[in-house]
Design a protein around this motif. Sequence first.
Motif, PDB file in Angstrom:
ATOM      1  N   PRO A 131     -10.268  61.808 -16.336  1.00 40.54           N
ATOM      2  CA  PRO A 131      -8.851  62.045 -16.039  1.00 40.54           C
ATOM      3  C   PRO A 131      -8.363  61.292 -14.806  1.00 40.54           C
ATOM      4  CG  PRO A 131      -9.959  64.102 -16.574  1.00 40.54           C
ATOM      5  CD  PRO A 131     -11.031  63.067 -16.439  1.00 40.54           C
ATOM      6  N   PHE A 132      -9.213  61.163 -13.797  1.00 39.68           N
ATOM      7  CA  PHE A 132      -8.825  60.436 -12.588  1.00 39.68           C
ATOM      8  C   PHE A 132      -8.673  58.940 -12.875  1.00 39.68           C
ATOM      9  CE2 PHE A 132     -10.921  64.290 -11.139  1.00 39.68           C
ATOM     10  CZ  PHE A 132     -10.047  64.754 -10.172  1.00 39.68           C
ATOM     11  N   LEU A 133      -9.594  58.382 -13.646  1.00 37.15           N
ATOM     12  CA  LEU A 133      -9.513  56.965 -13.995  1.00 37.15           C
ATOM     13  C   LEU A 133      -8.308  56.696 -14.890  1.00 37.15           C
ATOM     14  CD1 LEU A 133     -13.305  56.334 -14.631  1.00 37.15           C
ATOM     15  CD2 LEU A 133     -11.923  55.048 -12.999  1.00 37.15           C
ATOM     16  N   LEU A 134      -8.098  57.534 -15.893  1.00 41.26           N
ATOM     17  CA  LEU A 134      -6.966  57.349 -16.790  1.00 41.26           C
ATOM     18  C   LEU A 134      -5.642  57.439 -16.037  1.00 41.26           C
ATOM     19  CD1 LEU A 134      -8.284  59.471 -19.800  1.00 41.26           C
ATOM     20  CD2 LEU A 134      -7.806  57.016 -19.858  1.00 41.26           C
ATOM     21  N   GLY A 135      -5.571  58.366 -15.091  1.00 43.07           N
ATOM     22  CA  GLY A 135      -4.348  58.484 -14.300  1.00 43.07           C
ATOM     23  C   GLY A 135      -4.164  57.322 -13.345  1.00 43.07           C
ATOM     24  N   TYR A 136      -5.244  56.921 -12.685  1.00 37.35           N
ATOM     25  CA  TYR A 136      -5.140  55.863 -11.676  1.00 37.35           C
ATOM     26  C   TYR A 136      -4.746  54.535 -12.289  1.00 37.35           C
ATOM     27  CZ  TYR A 136      -6.334  52.788  -7.808  1.00 37.35           C
ATOM     28  OH  TYR A 136      -6.281  51.840  -6.807  1.00 37.35           O
ATOM     29  N   PHE A 137      -5.318  54.194 -13.428  1.00 37.94           N
ATOM     30  CA  PHE A 137      -5.034  52.880 -14.006  1.00 37.94           C
ATOM     31  C   PHE A 137      -3.757  52.859 -14.842  1.00 37.94           C
ATOM     32  CE2 PHE A 137      -9.297  52.111 -12.559  1.00 37.94           C
ATOM     33  CZ  PHE A 137      -9.162  50.828 -12.046  1.00 37.94           C
ATOM     34  N   GLN A 138      -3.029  53.967 -14.831  1.00 37.84           N
ATOM     35  CA  GLN A 138      -1.634  53.906 -15.261  1.00 37.84           C
ATOM     36  C   GLN A 138      -0.758  53.372 -14.138  1.00 37.84           C
ATOM     37  OE1 GLN A 138      -0.040  57.246 -17.715  1.00 37.84           O
ATOM     38  NE2 GLN A 138      -2.083  58.134 -17.485  1.00 37.84           N
ATOM     39  N   ARG A 139      -1.307  53.352 -12.913  1.00 43.14           N
ATOM     40  CA  ARG A 139      -0.565  52.830 -11.759  1.00 43.14           C
ATOM     41  C   ARG A 139      -1.118  51.495 -11.266  1.00 43.14           C
ATOM     42  NH1 ARG A 139      -2.219  57.891 -10.049  1.00 43.14           N
ATOM     43  NH2 ARG A 139      -3.275  56.999  -8.229  1.00 43.14           N
ATOM     44  N   VAL A 196      -8.929  58.126  -3.998  1.00 46.76           N
ATOM     45  CA  VAL A 196      -7.869  58.344  -4.990  1.00 46.76           C
ATOM     46  C   VAL A 196      -7.177  59.687  -4.796  1.00 46.76           C
ATOM     47  CG1 VAL A 196      -7.509  58.858  -7.448  1.00 46.76           C
ATOM     48  CG2 VAL A 196      -8.721  56.804  -6.767  1.00 46.76           C
ATOM     49  N   ILE A 197      -7.917  60.690  -4.377  1.00 47.63           N
ATOM     50  CA  ILE A 197      -7.373  62.054  -4.321  1.00 47.63           C
ATOM     51  C   ILE A 197      -6.050  62.154  -3.550  1.00 47.63           C
ATOM     52  CG2 ILE A 197      -7.811  64.350  -3.327  1.00 47.63           C
ATOM     53  CD1 ILE A 197     -10.681  64.106  -4.380  1.00 47.63           C
ATOM     54  N   PRO A 198      -5.892  61.504  -2.374  1.00 47.03           N
ATOM     55  CA  PRO A 198      -4.599  61.623  -1.681  1.00 47.03           C
ATOM     56  C   PRO A 198      -3.434  60.965  -2.413  1.00 47.03           C
ATOM     57  CG  PRO A 198      -6.330  60.881  -0.178  1.00 47.03           C
ATOM     58  CD  PRO A 198      -6.880  60.779  -1.549  1.00 47.03           C
ATOM     59  N   THR A 199      -3.707  60.101  -3.382  1.00 50.24           N
ATOM     60  CA  THR A 199      -2.642  59.373  -4.073  1.00 50.24           C
ATOM     61  C   THR A 199      -2.186  60.069  -5.350  1.00 50.24           C
ATOM     62  OG1 THR A 199      -4.082  58.010  -5.502  1.00 50.24           O
ATOM     63  CG2 THR A 199      -3.728  57.253  -3.236  1.00 50.24           C
ATOM     64  N   ILE A 200      -2.846  61.157  -5.718  1.00 54.19           N
ATOM     65  CA  ILE A 200      -2.579  61.781  -7.010  1.00 54.19           C
ATOM     66  C   ILE A 200      -1.296  62.596  -6.984  1.00 54.19           C
ATOM     67  CG2 ILE A 200      -3.422  63.482  -8.678  1.00 54.19           C
ATOM     68  CD1 ILE A 200      -6.256  62.639  -7.950  1.00 54.19           C
ATOM     69  N   ASP A 201      -0.472  62.405  -8.002  1.00 52.44           N
ATOM     70  CA  ASP A 201       0.663  63.283  -8.265  1.00 52.44           C
ATOM     71  C   ASP A 201       0.120  64.455  -9.083  1.00 52.44           C
ATOM     72  OD1 ASP A 201       2.878  64.618  -9.214  1.00 52.44           O
ATOM     73  OD2 ASP A 201       3.980  62.819  -9.798  1.00 52.44           O
ATOM     74  N   TRP A 202      -0.165  65.573  -8.406  1.00 56.12           N
ATOM     75  CA  TRP A 202      -0.884  66.658  -9.053  1.00 56.12           C
ATOM     76  C   TRP A 202      -0.091  67.320 -10.175  1.00 56.12           C
ATOM     77  CZ3 TRP A 202      -5.864  66.928  -8.652  1.00 56.12           C
ATOM     78  CH2 TRP A 202      -6.481  66.379  -7.508  1.00 56.12           C
ATOM     79  N   GLU A 203       1.215  67.308 -10.049  1.00 55.30           N
ATOM     80  CA  GLU A 203       2.037  67.870 -11.131  1.00 55.30           C
ATOM     81  C   GLU A 203       1.867  67.035 -12.408  1.00 55.30           C
ATOM     82  OE1 GLU A 203       6.733  68.893 -12.130  1.00 55.30           O
ATOM     83  OE2 GLU A 203       6.132  68.314 -10.095  1.00 55.30           O
ATOM     84  N   GLN A 204       1.903  65.709 -12.257  1.00 58.35           N
ATOM     85  CA  GLN A 204       1.705  64.833 -13.406  1.00 58.35           C
ATOM     86  C   GLN A 204       0.261  64.919 -13.911  1.00 58.35           C
ATOM     87  OE1 GLN A 204       4.107  63.012 -15.068  1.00 58.35           O
ATOM     88  NE2 GLN A 204       2.418  62.773 -16.534  1.00 58.35           N
ATOM     89  N   VAL A 222     -13.592  53.312 -20.827  1.00 59.16           N
ATOM     90  CA  VAL A 222     -12.502  54.088 -21.419  1.00 59.16           C
ATOM     91  C   VAL A 222     -11.469  54.453 -20.359  1.00 59.16           C
ATOM     92  CG1 VAL A 222     -11.909  56.270 -22.550  1.00 59.16           C
ATOM     93  CG2 VAL A 222     -13.910  54.982 -23.293  1.00 59.16           C
ATOM     94  N   GLY A 223     -11.923  54.814 -19.163  1.00 60.59           N
ATOM     95  CA  GLY A 223     -10.987  55.212 -18.119  1.00 60.59           C
ATOM     96  C   GLY A 223     -10.061  54.080 -17.703  1.00 60.59           C
ATOM     97  N   VAL A 224     -10.619  52.907 -17.487  1.00 57.51           N
ATOM     98  CA  VAL A 224      -9.808  51.768 -17.043  1.00 57.51           C
ATOM     99  C   VAL A 224      -8.938  51.256 -18.180  1.00 57.51           C
ATOM    100  CG1 VAL A 224      -9.873  49.415 -16.129  1.00 57.51           C
ATOM    101  CG2 VAL A 224     -11.502  51.122 -15.285  1.00 57.51           C
TER     102      VAL A 224
END
Length: 432
Positions: free
Chosen positions: A119-127, A63-71, A409-411
């Motif tokens: 935070p990673f799960l919450l961000g990822y499953f918005q996409r 997941v790390i390479p796909t993260i929009d770090w600003e968001q 909760v994350g998903v």
Amino acid sequence: MSSESEAIGSTVAPAMWRDRVRAWSASAAYARATDILIIAAAASLPWSTTALAVFMLLWLVAVIPTIDWEQFVLDLARPAVGLPIALVALALVGVAWSAADWAERLHGIKPLSKLLLLPFLLGYFQRSQRGIWVFTAFLVSCTLVMILSWIVLALPQLRFAHTVSAGVPVKNYVDQSQEFALCAFALALPALTALRAKQWRIAAGALALILLFVANMFYVVSARTALVYMPVLLILFAALHLSRRATRLLFAGVAVASLVVWTTSPYLRQRIADVGIEYRAHDTSGIASTAQRLTYWRKSMKFIATAPLFGHGTGSIKHMFTVDAVGQSGLQAEVINNPHNQTLNVAIQWGLIGVLLLCAMWYSHVSLFAGRDLVTWIGLATVAQNITSSLLNSHLSDFHEGWMYVIGVGVAGGMALRARRTERILSPPHSD
């Protein structure tokens, strides 16, 4: 000239490599592979702690390479995203004033460290569009455990591991109850939706699974904590998804079913009767869970009173019980690192500050699931189950139940946030 070309080449090569990595991580195949890892993690949760840890680590690396770090940084301002980080940060800072040795201090960070994945799960499953696959994988896996539970009740030699309780093929009856109850209540909404749509096959399948999960808990093996959180989940479901008339019918049916179960399940009657036996054995028994909890809670309140604001520091629970056990005997001499209550667990270590952060995090996660669709119901059921079961256990800190909470909760939270964003985009602007 050659040195200038080499300098340009040394600058261009890393840039080209970054572009290739970025393009690869944005591909559909990469997204599918990343989704498969979190799906595999959910499927492995009922079976293996090692497999779960491996799949979650691989998923995080992917997941790390796909993260929009600003968001990502902006999302930390959301309480549901930032408060889990704050709770872990408090645990890290809490090592500074702990009286425990350094091994215990560092070990005290570990139970809450899984919250860093939220935070990673919450961000990822918005996409990601495959969140429901994660829940399906967990349901299928728990269904297999449930089927095997019935089998090993009759044929104990088929258990995959040495377990203390009959009817528990892997892990323990507390973890198994948490899984089965969550699956049963998660299926309640699909069953209701199918009934309303007159999709009889889907409704019959969902209801059959619900009955099998619940029957296993009442006739084979169950944690008594389930008898606390199951009524809470039932009331929540009725309040959110049923009319008053349907609620009355449901509760009447539950009352009749409870009477039938009580008269036909010697196992359940014995489990309830044991509470009174264990309570009366308070002064003499060192193995009675009711007596143990009462002793742990009384001692915990005493420890909290001596450091109410900031607690005794990270990893201090075992140290405090060790000091208090000097010169004692029986239950009073027991040394533990888990008071079997999540709030007390936090309060001993980080005082009122920690309790406020814990409650604020739980509240923020409840607030994520304000809708009435399947995803928000799964998320709300996950949070409500964890809060209620944490009255009698430290289930946020425990490995299995804690990971159920983080993944659930994350998903579900990520999917709920995506739905909110889509709704805002599609909603027409208000006109004056």
